[in-house]
Design an enzyme around this catalytic site. Structure first.
Site, PDB file in Angstrom:
ATOM      1  N   LYS A 190       0.844  -1.205   0.000  1.00 29.21           N
ATOM      2  CA  LYS A 190       0.000   0.000   0.000  1.00 29.21           C
ATOM      3  C   LYS A 190       0.871   1.243   0.000  1.00 29.21           C
ATOM      4  O   LYS A 190       1.323   1.714   1.038  1.00 29.21           O
ATOM      5  CB  LYS A 190      -0.921   0.056   1.228  1.00 29.21           C
ATOM      6  N   GLY A 241       6.582   5.318   8.154  1.00 33.06           N
ATOM      7  CA  GLY A 241       5.736   6.512   8.190  1.00 33.06           C
ATOM      8  C   GLY A 241       5.904   7.223   9.519  1.00 33.06           C
ATOM      9  O   GLY A 241       6.945   7.118  10.171  1.00 33.06           O
ATOM     10  N   GLU A 263       9.396   1.813  10.876  1.00 32.52           N
ATOM     11  CA  GLU A 263      10.439   2.807  10.577  1.00 32.52           C
ATOM     12  C   GLU A 263       9.768   4.169  10.656  1.00 32.52           C
ATOM     13  O   GLU A 263       8.968   4.521   9.783  1.00 32.52           O
ATOM     14  CB  GLU A 263      11.021   2.567   9.176  1.00 32.52           C
ATOM     15  N   LEU A 264      10.107   4.964  11.673  1.00 30.84           N
ATOM     16  CA  LEU A 264       9.291   6.139  11.995  1.00 30.84           C
ATOM     17  C   LEU A 264      10.072   7.454  11.879  1.00 30.84           C
ATOM     18  O   LEU A 264      11.084   7.529  11.209  1.00 30.84           O
ATOM     19  CB  LEU A 264       8.688   5.939  13.392  1.00 30.84           C
ATOM     20  N   CYS A 297      13.166  11.226   6.621  1.00 27.26           N
ATOM     21  CA  CYS A 297      13.128  10.858   8.043  1.00 27.26           C
ATOM     22  C   CYS A 297      14.482  11.098   8.703  1.00 27.26           C
ATOM     23  O   CYS A 297      14.561  11.433   9.876  1.00 27.26           O
ATOM     24  CB  CYS A 297      12.740   9.403   8.174  1.00 27.26           C
TER      25      CYS A 297
HETATM   26  P1  NAD Z   1       1.963   8.585   7.634  1.00 25.62           P
HETATM   27  O1  NAD Z   1       2.155   7.789   8.869  1.00 25.62           O
HETATM   28  O2  NAD Z   1       0.860   9.572   7.622  1.00 25.62           O
HETATM   29  O3  NAD Z   1       1.671   7.627   6.382  1.00 25.62           O
HETATM   30  C1  NAD Z   1       2.558   6.599   6.000  1.00 25.62           C
HETATM   31  C2  NAD Z   1       1.766   5.512   5.283  1.00 25.62           C
HETATM   32  O4  NAD Z   1       0.862   4.922   6.204  1.00 25.62           O
HETATM   33  C3  NAD Z   1       0.901   6.037   4.127  1.00 25.62           C
HETATM   34  O5  NAD Z   1       0.862   5.075   3.104  1.00 25.62           O
HETATM   35  C4  NAD Z   1      -0.466   6.178   4.770  1.00 25.62           C
HETATM   36  O6  NAD Z   1      -1.528   6.134   3.849  1.00 25.62           O
HETATM   37  C5  NAD Z   1      -0.463   4.987   5.705  1.00 25.62           C
HETATM   38  N1  NAD Z   1      -1.364   5.085   6.844  1.00 25.62           N
HETATM   39  C6  NAD Z   1      -1.757   6.195   7.520  1.00 25.62           C
HETATM   40  N2  NAD Z   1      -2.579   5.856   8.534  1.00 25.62           N
HETATM   41  C7  NAD Z   1      -2.694   4.500   8.503  1.00 25.62           C
HETATM   42  C8  NAD Z   1      -3.392   3.538   9.290  1.00 25.62           C
HETATM   43  N3  NAD Z   1      -4.156   3.898  10.324  1.00 25.62           N
HETATM   44  N4  NAD Z   1      -3.274   2.236   8.967  1.00 25.62           N
HETATM   45  C9  NAD Z   1      -2.514   1.839   7.930  1.00 25.62           C
HETATM   46  N5  NAD Z   1      -1.823   2.702   7.140  1.00 25.62           N
HETATM   47  C10 NAD Z   1      -1.908   4.006   7.434  1.00 25.62           C
HETATM   48  O7  NAD Z   1       3.354   9.240   7.300  1.00 25.62           O
HETATM   49  P2  NAD Z   1       3.702  10.253   6.127  1.00 25.62           P
HETATM   50  O8  NAD Z   1       3.335  11.622   6.532  1.00 25.62           O
HETATM   51  O9  NAD Z   1       3.191   9.756   4.836  1.00 25.62           O
HETATM   52  O10 NAD Z   1       5.303  10.108   6.053  1.00 25.62           O
HETATM   53  C11 NAD Z   1       6.155  10.949   6.715  1.00 25.62           C
HETATM   54  C12 NAD Z   1       6.626  10.299   7.996  1.00 25.62           C
HETATM   55  O11 NAD Z   1       7.310   9.090   7.691  1.00 25.62           O
HETATM   56  C13 NAD Z   1       7.635  11.169   8.720  1.00 25.62           C
HETATM   57  O12 NAD Z   1       7.360  11.117  10.096  1.00 25.62           O
HETATM   58  C14 NAD Z   1       8.963  10.497   8.406  1.00 25.62           C
HETATM   59  O13 NAD Z   1       9.970  10.751   9.341  1.00 25.62           O
HETATM   60  C15 NAD Z   1       8.565   9.053   8.365  1.00 25.62           C
HETATM   61  N6  NAD Z   1       9.525   8.259   7.593  1.00 25.62           N
HETATM   62  C16 NAD Z   1      10.335   7.382   8.255  1.00 25.62           C
HETATM   63  C17 NAD Z   1      11.290   6.657   7.555  1.00 25.62           C
HETATM   64  C18 NAD Z   1      12.227   5.706   8.263  1.00 25.62           C
HETATM   65  O14 NAD Z   1      12.869   4.910   7.583  1.00 25.62           O
HETATM   66  N7  NAD Z   1      12.350   5.761   9.579  1.00 25.62           N
HETATM   67  C19 NAD Z   1      11.415   6.811   6.170  1.00 25.62           C
HETATM   68  C20 NAD Z   1      10.561   7.712   5.525  1.00 25.62           C
HETATM   69  C21 NAD Z   1       9.613   8.422   6.252  1.00 25.62           C
END
Ligand code: NAD
Length: 525
Positions: A190, A241, A263-264, A297
């Protein structure tokens, strides 16, 4: 910053034909009842309506992937690797379409889009070579020497839910799928709606390379709508995310007694040591901060400088930021592109405004730039930021960094660790031993000495993950593949000698104790 002037004559890359876009939409598991209006970030103009998946579509996707996975897992490893070798060739032949799609839908600079292609190529190469060693069965001596043996077998988990963000959509979706698929799993993938096309195109290359049709299923939708069905159908969840979403997914995975990698987010520090070479540290800090318009991130949001170097570092850093090329063009000119959406622009603007309202100083930047594109924000350097300001503690996730001073190494380490996050830290100094020692004191999964972030993340042999609120588990390295497998212990006894006869139990205790003492002396158990 300097700006590109070509945005008014923007022409979409020719590879985005209606035929291609229609084919990619057709790969989404969806009954087509609802759609998402997908826009070109640089102009805000519609690209296409993306089909959305319902919870029932997600459940159906698992049924299809599960059926394909059994046959895939039964194939010898070398046959699975042959598919990935062909995928690697197809990726290197078709990289430009990946970059076109990614740039149009995310608004990132073209050079950054190209880096994502490299990440997937490198991760694929790594696991092509390493998989036979990582997945090899290991034979161990059994409980009773000679008459028994035990074998460690890595069995694929089944079907993995892979949920990826928009900020590094292609790299994360494809690179995280690679070890899962090679290990014999299926994937329900997804991607975020905002970056779905480049990911779907990557999956089309996998299919062209010979991946069985049903093995990777693509579903699309907002997280809260299909997230529960995604986690409930999975044997393992690979999530990247925000920390807030990670908690929701981790809790549901826990309820289902399945494992997950999360991975946050990060709030990553960079420490300039007093012996740092500023000719390297300044451009290094620039890249670490502003790559992907600060939407990474691992990117840097806090810079710590010795008090007596502050003036010199700040002067050079701000001068370099003022030269950064920002633009909305589909070529390699701009070093920085736009933010992902107007909502992201609003968040970044609000963080800077809050800091200014509470007494921070803007050294450069600090403004939205609608003249370049609807989501552009200037690369911004702040000073005087405190923990009372939102930007002082929370991830701004945009092109904004603050400079702080320190008076001792202990203070620098304490300041760097004064955060709930622990994803990446960058240390700059000529004395490598000293810089590494400082780095090891930072509570962070990634430590980069004399680099912003790429050195650790691109070392694919080494696992990468977050400490504290930045994550659970890791990707890359042996761990990044083994996590997609269950461990099976297959033990064989040539002759039954383990069950004690009912009679003479007490004599047996004496014999057993002697046996245990001998085993310890021989180092057997
Ligand atoms: P997000 O958590 O809003 O979304 C990430 C993904 O999760 C998207 O595909 C979204 O549609 C999905 N999602 C959202 N709510 C969900 C739920 N309840 N159940 C299942 N899926 C759900 O994050 P974002 O704003 O898209 O991305 C940015 C964040 O990601 C930042 O905090 C960044 O630091 C982090 N990030 C971390 C890494 C890492 O490797 N640690 C890498 C890239 C991004």
């Amino acid at each position: 910053m300097t700006t590109s002037t070509e945005s008014s004559t923007l022409v979409r890359p020719a590879s985005l034909t209606p035929e291609l876009l229609g084919r990619l939409c057709g790969m989404v598991v969806s009954d087509g009842a609802t759609t998402y209006s997908h826009v070109e970030v640089y102009t805000g103009q519609p690209i296409i309506d993306l089909p959305q998946s319902s919870p029932e579509d997600v459940t159906a996707a698992y049924v299809t992937a599960r059926a394909a996975q059994r046959a895939w897992a039964a194939r010898p490893l070398r046959s699975r690797l042959a598919v990935m070798r062909r995928f690697h060739e197809l990726l290197l032949a078709n990289w430009e379409t990946v970059v076109d799609l990614m740039q149009v839908e995310t608004g990132k600079a073209r050079r950054m889009s190209f880096e994502e292609v490299c990440d997937v190529a490198m991760t694929t190469s790594h696991y092509l070579k390493a998989a036979p060693r990582i997945l090899k069965e290991r034979k161990h001596g059994g409980v009773i020497p000679v008459v028994s043996r035990s074998t460690e077998v890595h069995v694929p988990k089944g079907v993995i839910a892979l949920i990826s963000p928009w900020n590094f959509p292609f790299a994360i979706s494809l690179s995280d799928s690679m070890p899962a698929l090679i290990a014999g799993n299926g994937v329900v993938l997804k991607p975020d709606n905002k970056s779905a096309l480049c990911v779907t195109y990557g999956v089309s290359l996998l299919r062209e390379a010979g991946l069985p049709e049903g093995l990777v299923q693509i579903v699309l939708g907002e997280g809260p709508d299909i997230g529960p069905a995604l986690v409930d159908g999975a044997d393992f969840v690979m999530f990247t995310g925000s920390t807030a979403t990670g908690r929701v997914i981790g809790a549901r995975a826990g309820q289902n007694l399945i494992d997950c990698t999360l991975e946050l987010g990060g709030k990553n520090p960079l420490i300039v040591l007093d012996d740092a070479d500023l000719d390297e540290a300044v451009p290094g800090a620039m890249f670490g901060t502003f790559l992907n318009a600060g939407q990474a991130c691992m990117h840097i949001e806090r810079i710590y400088v010795p008090a007596d170097l502050e003036a010199e570092f700040t002067r050079r850093f701000v001068a370099a930021v003022d030269q950064l090329r920002v633009g909305a063009t589909y070529d390699y000119g701009p070093q920085m592109g736009g933010l992902i959406s107007p909502a992201a622009l609003e968040r970044v603007s609000a963080h800077v405004q809050d800091a200014v309202d509470k007494g921070a100083t803007v050294l450069t930047g600090g403004r939205a730039r609608p003249d370049i594109g609807p989501t552009f924000y200037e690369p911004t350097v702040l000073t005087g930021v405190t923990k009372e300001m939102v930007h002082g503690t929370q991830e701004t996730f945009g092109p904004v960094v603050s400079i702080y001073t320190y008076s001792s190494i202990d203070e620098a380490v304490a300041l760097a660790n004064d955060t709930d996050y622990g994803l990446n830290a960058s240390i700059w100094g000529k004395d490598l031993k000293r810089a590494e020692a400082v780095g090891r004191r930072i509570e962070s999964g990634g430590i980069n000495v004399n680099d912003g972030l790429a050195c650790s993340y691109a070392s694919k042999r080494t696992p990468s993950g977050g400490f504290k609120n930045s994550g659970v588990g890791a990707r890359h390295g042996d761990y990044g593949m083994l996590k997609y497998t269950d461990l099976q212990n297959v033990a064989v006894l040539k002759k039954q000698v383990l069950t004690s006869p009912d009679e003479g139990f007490e004599e047996n205790i004496v014999k057993t104790l002697k046996g245990l003492a001998i085993m310890r002396k021989l180092g057997i158990r």
